[in-house]
Design a protein around this motif. Sequence first.
Motif, PDB file in Angstrom:
ATOM      1  N   GLU A  37       0.953  -1.018   0.196  1.00  0.00           N
ATOM      2  CA  GLU A  37      -0.266  -0.075  -0.061  1.00  0.00           C
ATOM      3  C   GLU A  37       0.988   1.440   0.205  1.00  0.00           C
ATOM      4  O   GLU A  37       1.895   1.162   0.466  1.00  0.00           O
ATOM      5  CB  GLU A  37      -0.835  -0.039   1.184  1.00  0.00           C
ATOM      6  CG  GLU A  37      -1.924  -0.918   1.206  1.00  0.00           C
ATOM      7  CD  GLU A  37      -2.975  -0.779   2.347  1.00  0.00           C
ATOM      8  OE1 GLU A  37      -3.416   0.346   2.660  1.00  0.00           O
ATOM      9  OE2 GLU A  37      -3.151  -1.849   3.218  1.00  0.00           O
ATOM     10  N   ARG A  39       1.384   3.740   1.797  1.00  0.00           N
ATOM     11  CA  ARG A  39       1.361   4.268   3.180  1.00  0.00           C
ATOM     12  C   ARG A  39       1.934   3.431   4.007  1.00  0.00           C
ATOM     13  O   ARG A  39       2.003   2.352   3.681  1.00  0.00           O
ATOM     14  CB  ARG A  39      -0.308   4.728   3.512  1.00  0.00           C
ATOM     15  CG  ARG A  39      -1.127   3.627   3.523  1.00  0.00           C
ATOM     16  CD  ARG A  39      -2.522   3.976   3.578  1.00  0.00           C
ATOM     17  NE  ARG A  39      -2.880   4.826   2.428  1.00  0.00           N
ATOM     18  CZ  ARG A  39      -3.429   4.102   1.443  1.00  0.00           C
ATOM     19  NH1 ARG A  39      -3.577   2.778   1.368  1.00  0.00           N
ATOM     20  NH2 ARG A  39      -3.560   4.675   0.303  1.00  0.00           N
ATOM     21  N   TYR A  42      -1.500   1.870   9.769  1.00  0.00           N
ATOM     22  CA  TYR A  42      -2.583   2.678  10.263  1.00  0.00           C
ATOM     23  C   TYR A  42      -3.524   1.589  10.954  1.00  0.00           C
ATOM     24  O   TYR A  42      -3.287   0.255  10.977  1.00  0.00           O
ATOM     25  CB  TYR A  42      -3.159   3.658   9.283  1.00  0.00           C
ATOM     26  CG  TYR A  42      -4.028   2.520   8.067  1.00  0.00           C
ATOM     27  CD1 TYR A  42      -3.063   2.270   7.046  1.00  0.00           C
ATOM     28  CD2 TYR A  42      -5.138   2.131   7.957  1.00  0.00           C
ATOM     29  CE1 TYR A  42      -3.512   1.678   6.059  1.00  0.00           C
ATOM     30  CE2 TYR A  42      -5.618   1.329   6.936  1.00  0.00           C
ATOM     31  CZ  TYR A  42      -4.597   1.018   5.979  1.00  0.00           C
ATOM     32  OH  TYR A  42      -5.193   0.257   4.709  1.00  0.00           O
ATOM     33  N   TYR A  57      -8.939   9.461   7.547  1.00  0.00           N
ATOM     34  CA  TYR A  57      -7.682   8.747   7.442  1.00  0.00           C
ATOM     35  C   TYR A  57      -6.843   9.202   8.339  1.00  0.00           C
ATOM     36  O   TYR A  57      -5.916   8.353   9.096  1.00  0.00           O
ATOM     37  CB  TYR A  57      -7.156   8.598   5.887  1.00  0.00           C
ATOM     38  CG  TYR A  57      -5.899   7.871   5.906  1.00  0.00           C
ATOM     39  CD1 TYR A  57      -5.565   6.603   6.284  1.00  0.00           C
ATOM     40  CD2 TYR A  57      -4.586   8.663   5.394  1.00  0.00           C
ATOM     41  CE1 TYR A  57      -4.471   5.805   6.260  1.00  0.00           C
ATOM     42  CE2 TYR A  57      -3.408   8.196   5.574  1.00  0.00           C
ATOM     43  CZ  TYR A  57      -3.251   6.769   5.754  1.00  0.00           C
ATOM     44  OH  TYR A  57      -2.006   6.052   5.997  1.00  0.00           O
ATOM     45  N   ASP A  58      -6.425  10.404   8.673  1.00  0.00           N
ATOM     46  CA  ASP A  58      -5.457  11.244   9.037  1.00  0.00           C
ATOM     47  C   ASP A  58      -5.504  10.687  10.854  1.00  0.00           C
ATOM     48  O   ASP A  58      -4.620  10.376  11.532  1.00  0.00           O
ATOM     49  CB  ASP A  58      -5.171  12.535   9.078  1.00  0.00           C
ATOM     50  CG  ASP A  58      -4.948  12.955   7.609  1.00  0.00           C
ATOM     51  OD1 ASP A  58      -4.026  11.984   6.978  1.00  0.00           O
ATOM     52  OD2 ASP A  58      -5.205  13.937   7.207  1.00  0.00           O
ATOM     53  N   VAL A  61      -4.169   7.039  11.524  1.00  0.00           N
ATOM     54  CA  VAL A  61      -2.727   6.819  11.344  1.00  0.00           C
ATOM     55  C   VAL A  61      -2.057   6.375  12.786  1.00  0.00           C
ATOM     56  O   VAL A  61      -1.982   7.457  13.526  1.00  0.00           O
ATOM     57  CB  VAL A  61      -1.973   7.801  10.478  1.00  0.00           C
ATOM     58  CG1 VAL A  61      -0.485   7.658  10.574  1.00  0.00           C
ATOM     59  CG2 VAL A  61      -2.376   7.978   9.241  1.00  0.00           C
ATOM     60  N   ASP A  64       3.528   7.893  11.911  1.00  0.00           N
ATOM     61  CA  ASP A  64       3.270   9.154  10.595  1.00  0.00           C
ATOM     62  C   ASP A  64       5.096   9.052  10.400  1.00  0.00           C
ATOM     63  O   ASP A  64       5.790   8.576  10.740  1.00  0.00           O
ATOM     64  CB  ASP A  64       3.005  10.392  10.966  1.00  0.00           C
ATOM     65  CG  ASP A  64       3.643  10.761  12.218  1.00  0.00           C
ATOM     66  OD1 ASP A  64       4.714  10.449  12.639  1.00  0.00           O
ATOM     67  OD2 ASP A  64       3.104  11.744  13.089  1.00  0.00           O
ATOM     68  N   GLU A  65       5.022  10.025   9.393  1.00  0.00           N
ATOM     69  CA  GLU A  65       6.616  10.009   8.731  1.00  0.00           C
ATOM     70  C   GLU A  65       7.425  10.584   9.733  1.00  0.00           C
ATOM     71  O   GLU A  65       8.791  10.036   9.642  1.00  0.00           O
ATOM     72  CB  GLU A  65       6.432  11.473   7.475  1.00  0.00           C
ATOM     73  CG  GLU A  65       5.519  10.720   6.375  1.00  0.00           C
ATOM     74  CD  GLU A  65       6.392   9.601   5.496  1.00  0.00           C
ATOM     75  OE1 GLU A  65       7.388   9.466   5.586  1.00  0.00           O
ATOM     76  OE2 GLU A  65       5.430   8.790   5.085  1.00  0.00           O
ATOM     77  N   PHE A  77       7.285   2.474   0.761  1.00  0.00           N
ATOM     78  CA  PHE A  77       5.726   2.225   0.789  1.00  0.00           C
ATOM     79  C   PHE A  77       5.290   2.360  -0.794  1.00  0.00           C
ATOM     80  O   PHE A  77       5.854   3.008  -1.751  1.00  0.00           O
ATOM     81  CB  PHE A  77       5.280   3.639   1.435  1.00  0.00           C
ATOM     82  CG  PHE A  77       5.461   3.374   3.100  1.00  0.00           C
ATOM     83  CD1 PHE A  77       5.676   2.184   3.476  1.00  0.00           C
ATOM     84  CD2 PHE A  77       5.401   4.405   3.651  1.00  0.00           C
ATOM     85  CE1 PHE A  77       6.078   2.220   4.868  1.00  0.00           C
ATOM     86  CE2 PHE A  77       5.677   4.316   4.912  1.00  0.00           C
ATOM     87  CZ  PHE A  77       5.999   3.278   5.783  1.00  0.00           C
TER      88      PHE A  77
END
Length: 809
Positions: A37, A39, A42, A57-58, A61, A64-65, A77
Amino acid sequence: MTKNLVVIGAGMASGRMLEHLFEAAPGAFTVTLFNAEPRGNYNRLMLSPVLSGEKTYDQIVTHDEAWYEAQGITTRFGEAVTAIDREAQIVHGARGPVPYDALVIATGSAPFIIPVPGHRLPGVVAYRDLEDTNAMIDASRPGARAVVIGGGLLGLEAAAGMAARGAEVTVIHLMGHLMERQLDPAAGYLLQKDLEKRGIRIHCKGATKVILGQDRVEAVLLEDGTVYPADLVCMAVGIRPETRLANDAGLEVARGITVDDQMRTSDPAIYALGECTEHDGQLFGLVAPLYDQAKVLAATLAGDQAAFRPVQTATKLKVTGCDLFSAGDFADAPGREDIVFRDPGRGIYKRLILEGERLIGAVMYGDTADGAWFFDKIRTGADVTADRDTLIFGPAFAGGAPSDPLAAVAALPPEAEICGCNGVCKGQITRAIEGGATTLDAVRGLTKASASCGTCTGLVEQVMALTLGDGFAANANPPMCKCTDHTHEDVRRLIKSMGLKSIPAVMQELGWTTVGGCASCRPALNYYLLADWPLEYRDDRQSRFVNERNHANIQKDGTYSVVPRMWGGVTTPDELRAIADAADRYNVPMVKVTGGQRIDLLGVRKEDLPAIWSDLNDAGMVSGHAYAKGLRTVKTCVGQQFCRFGTQDSTGLGIRLEKLLWGSWTPAKVKLGVSGCPRNCAEATCKDIGIVCVDSGFQISVAGAAGMDVRETVLLLTVATEDEVCEVTAAFVQLYRENARYLHRIYKWVDKVGLDWCREQVSDPATRAALHDRFMLSQSVFQTDPWADHAARPAEWSPIADLSLRAAE
């Protein structure tokens, strides 16, 4: 020295494993994280709130980065891993290879797609990732039509999410009730009821045949012919471990990637984690054991001692606002005991399963507050003997004295409400009793108490017992069985008035005290439901006695008798040849003419039933229903065609009546006779319904018997034409179907309701026509030959294999 760790898959388990690893061994690994995926990690459990619009979606998660950067993780990813070179210890990705000292496979699971025609059409999606979720969001505009195939947790969450966005959603589920792996039929019924209140259509026992469409999905066709239009189809029928990479790499794979207690695969440098694994023959889908695996694997990689030990898990779920809980083993088995609590008014159902002194399972719906307390008792195997009487009420009553229902009722004040449906309090009932109402029916008539859903009947009777003392006589009409306080009559009345259309619905709404009823109430309920709701209710074969389940009469030696129908007792040379051939072919030890003018093939083996049915079907014969609570025979004499005394065509009328009535289910067996004159050669005057032809017309009499009780029929009506005979007979049978108690023959029912009342009903043209129409509506569903239906599935009648013998060989 820092080692290279490659992780394939950025799911919840691998994310939790990395967290533990960085805590246990900071700086020990250089990590590369692949994910197909585009990303990172999550919370997949939160996809449902994303679908319904409650979250973005945020908000789901988990890493994160900034977190990946802080931990020095190289993220790959949106890049699929193409191969694992175990000898060189290199993972090959689409954008290049990465060497590893340790490799973790966390590829999760893949959705199972039913390979029906049309499953590859655009608009058919699974429900596993954000892409699937976004596809459903895009398709869930108000007024759009969505079909979800699969009534498990995932399917219901998908259905609820799309419904929340305005789509018209239908759920098709193969089994008899929703979430059958987590819930029993009673809890499944309550869940269905709640979902239907939310506007979601539920179709259980539905098998998908074809997904229809040209350029994209347009509809779903089921095996029973039902068609549901669809702009989107979501398949949520299960998952299976994603093991393709492991298989290609030559790792040991059973149903999942085989791992030991340290999550190590058959290659000591490769580990596996999550839904893709199989440990000690067990697969995993709930998040709790996956997090345990993550903790063990992180410790193993860090060089610490750890071992994965699966523990029993409970399922406490909230499906679209419906509270449900299940834990342990709730399957039926010898030596187990159920404790059941139902509160129809509040939609609460609780069931505890005991084995000896231990609680081994629990199912709860509507009120799950005590779930954790019950789960702890299941997990620890605690002895619950001391709390047995109050266990179902949870920790608040633990250790309390056994309840005394009569004392509790005595303590109620006069203004305490007894009948919630009609708002009747204890004082009103007491005054009615003191005013002379000394029977339940009298109290019900004066106060309306227990006249609606009826679940307060027991309470009303307790008030009567307290008030009348020794003068109280229990209801002369006993309850239907030990599972309920309701009589047959009450159940029939409430099924109609409350619109109950399934056995779980009856048991929940009428407060059954057992889980699934018993051998007495289930066949009765099955009959009442199919008689009252012929178009909506589906016959439950498992609720029938053995003869009706197998469409033949079982004999004392375990063989069966097979009786083809002979309309009016008339047969042909071809039919006789077919019967003789069948007798020879299946080594039938006895062929006997019955008292009902038919031929009985006795001694047929169960495994031969489908074949002999098929052969008789090929000769044009159908089941004679000699085993059924339904029409058995119509016995006739030869009538005016051959007899010097015959006044009418009694044979033709008998054939006409048999073709009108066959296939209908009735409370008990029904036999007819048609005699061509008062000499009565067809013995019509001792049948359930007898027609005697006279010069002026036809005398229709009823309520005869010639078994353990011997009764002569009594005249119901005299009519002038055969058409009237057919209409009156069908109307009378329908009157019997709608009002009689299960297993009561017609003569017992007429004794109870009175011949005058029966005559009044079928004499009134409007009432008679309505009864006739309802009978024909039922016949449009049930007048089918069960032999033809079942002959195509011979495996259901095959003997059970002797597996012990097979194993020995």
